[in-house]
Design an enzyme around this catalytic site. Structure first.
Site, PDB file in Angstrom:
ATOM      1  N   ASP A 111       0.831  -1.205   0.000  1.00  0.00           N
ATOM      2  CA  ASP A 111       0.000   0.000   0.000  1.00  0.00           C
ATOM      3  C   ASP A 111       0.867   1.258   0.000  1.00  0.00           C
ATOM      4  OD1 ASP A 111      -2.284  -1.629   0.136  1.00  0.00           O
ATOM      5  OD2 ASP A 111      -2.165  -1.705   2.330  1.00  0.00           O
ATOM      6  N   HIS A 146      -5.669  -3.543   5.312  1.00  0.00           N
ATOM      7  CA  HIS A 146      -5.067  -3.931   4.032  1.00  0.00           C
ATOM      8  C   HIS A 146      -6.131  -4.478   3.089  1.00  0.00           C
ATOM      9  CE1 HIS A 146      -1.939  -5.022   1.267  1.00  0.00           C
ATOM     10  NE2 HIS A 146      -2.177  -6.325   1.352  1.00  0.00           N
TER      11      HIS A 146
END
Length: 412
Positions: free
Chosen positions: A242, A269
């Site tokens: 990310d 996530h």
């Protein structure tokens, strides 16, 4: 290897040097070309004369990092009462195991870790097809010894004496599949593997990649608790991808040099639980409301972007392997005594009212040394609202993982 009058080694993203300063930016793995005028009879780490040329080749090596790298080489290469030809020796001394090494993430991840000068042994485990992967990697002339382990009967031996365990095992997402759809399959896989970790290397750093991370990390924690070996400072959900994506997309959008960009990413996530803190981007840059929304949504949905582009042929395996290798190298640097290692990770946390939360942490020899609460202070109005909006979904995913593990007794 035949000796030559000059040798050049290009070290990939797995050799990394964090920036100094306060507050610390996200640790940036780096790449450098180190050219030695010395002859090299063999490759066993890096050997270099005091004259070392460190040229930035990677989007991760900033000006400060380059200076730190150059200074580090100079300090190690020139010691009192020692002639310069003895040079620099980076010692490979850590053992890494990849569980799921024959898969789409496992194979490129194994290659990247094989490139690390800090790794002395690379143990590859899978239920099938891992022998060929190990044979292939073993031909690379880097210091680590590669061993393969196949099936449950060999899992224990794979984990003996390991310092870092990386778990990419499980099924990948396919078009139309949510991370939740993965749960029943991957939850059992993670539970079984973490039980083996608890029995064979309870002090190792554990990196969980298997999705859904928002649930599999709590599962791992519960298994370790039931085994009596849980150390919250050593259990990590790997959310580095990310951060990698946020840095890349922001640099592209604002025409910035990628080597200088740091965007902390917090929350979880998956989907809306991924919250890039664009207001805290380094270097400081302004975004319109429209840009903030577009970038946030793209970062949150980047995995789906790859799944759809591959049209049923896989998920984000290469970028995930790259991000995971970065986190492994950061862990190895911390174990090796580097006092300036920071990464975002999904960990047990007290920064919010949730038991697990992704945020930036400082890594040390014993795992997490400190949280960085300043990242959650002074958020923009958009980020404050997004943070509150993600909490119910993240809370439900965490509770789902905990409930699964508590209903499933661990094996003795």
């Amino acid at each position: 290897m035949a000796t030559t009058s000059a040798a050049t080694f290009s070290i990939g993203s797995t050799v990394s040097f964090g920036r100094r300063g306060s507050p610390p930016p996200l640790t940036k793995p780096s790449a450098a070309r180190c050219t030695s005028q010395n002859s090299l009879a063999s490759f066993s780490g890096l050997k270099a004369a005091t004259s070392v040329n460190c040229d930035s080749e990677s989007s991760f090596l900033g000006k400060e990092s380059s200076a730190a790298l150059r200074g580090s080489f100079a300090r190690k290469a020139q010691k009192p009462n020692q002639s310069s030809h003895h040079g620099l020796q980076l010692q490979a001394s850590y053992k890494v195991a990849i569980l799921g090494a024959a898969g789409g993430i496992g194979q490129p991840l194994a290659l990247l870790i094989k490139m690390s000068p800090l790794v002395s042994a690379l143990n590859l485990y899978d239920i099938a097809n891992v022998k060929g992967v190990a044979a292939d990697l073993s031909h690379c002339n880097t210091p680590s010894q590669v061993l393969d382990f196949t099936g449950a009967s060999e899992l224990g031996n794979c984990l003996k004496g390991v310092n870092v365990v990386v778990i990419p095992a499980g099924v990948p997402r396919k078009p139309g599949m949510t991370r939740d759809d993965l749960f029943n399959i991957n939850a059992n896989i993670v539970k079984t593997l973490v039980e083996a970790v608890a029995d064979n290397c309870p002090d190792a750093f554990i990196h969980v990649i298997s999705n859904p991370v928002n649930s599999t990390v709590p599962i791992a924690a519960e298994v370790l608790k039931q085994k009596g070996v849980y150390d919250p400072k050593k259990l990590f959900g790997v959310t580095t991808l990310d951060v990698v994506r946020a840095n890349t997309f922001v640099a592209e959008k604002k025409n910035l040099k990628l080597i200088d960009v740091d965007v902390p990413v917090i929350g979880g996530h998956a989907g809306i639980t991924i919250l890039p803190l664009l207001s805290k981007t380094k270097p400081s840059v302004s975004f319109s409301d429209e840009e903030v929304e577009q970038l946030t949504i793209r970062i949150q949905n980047a995995g789906t972007e790859v799944v759809e582009a591959k049209a049923g042929a896989g998920s984000a395996t290469l970028s995930m392997a790259y991000a995971a290798a970065r986190f492994v190298e950061s862990s190895l640097r911390a174990l090796d005594g580097d006092g300036d290692v920071y990464e975002c990770s999904f960990v047990q946390s007290d920064l919010t009212d949730l038991p697990f939360f992704a945020s930036r942490v400082k890594l040390g020899r014993k795992g997490i040394e400190a949280m960085i609460p300043s990242d959650l202070q002074g958020l923009s109005e958009y980020e404050e609202k997004a943070l509150e909006a993600l909490k119910p979904e993240l809370k439900a995913s965490i509770e789902k993982g905990i409930a699964f593990a508590q209903k499933q007794p661990v094996t003795a």
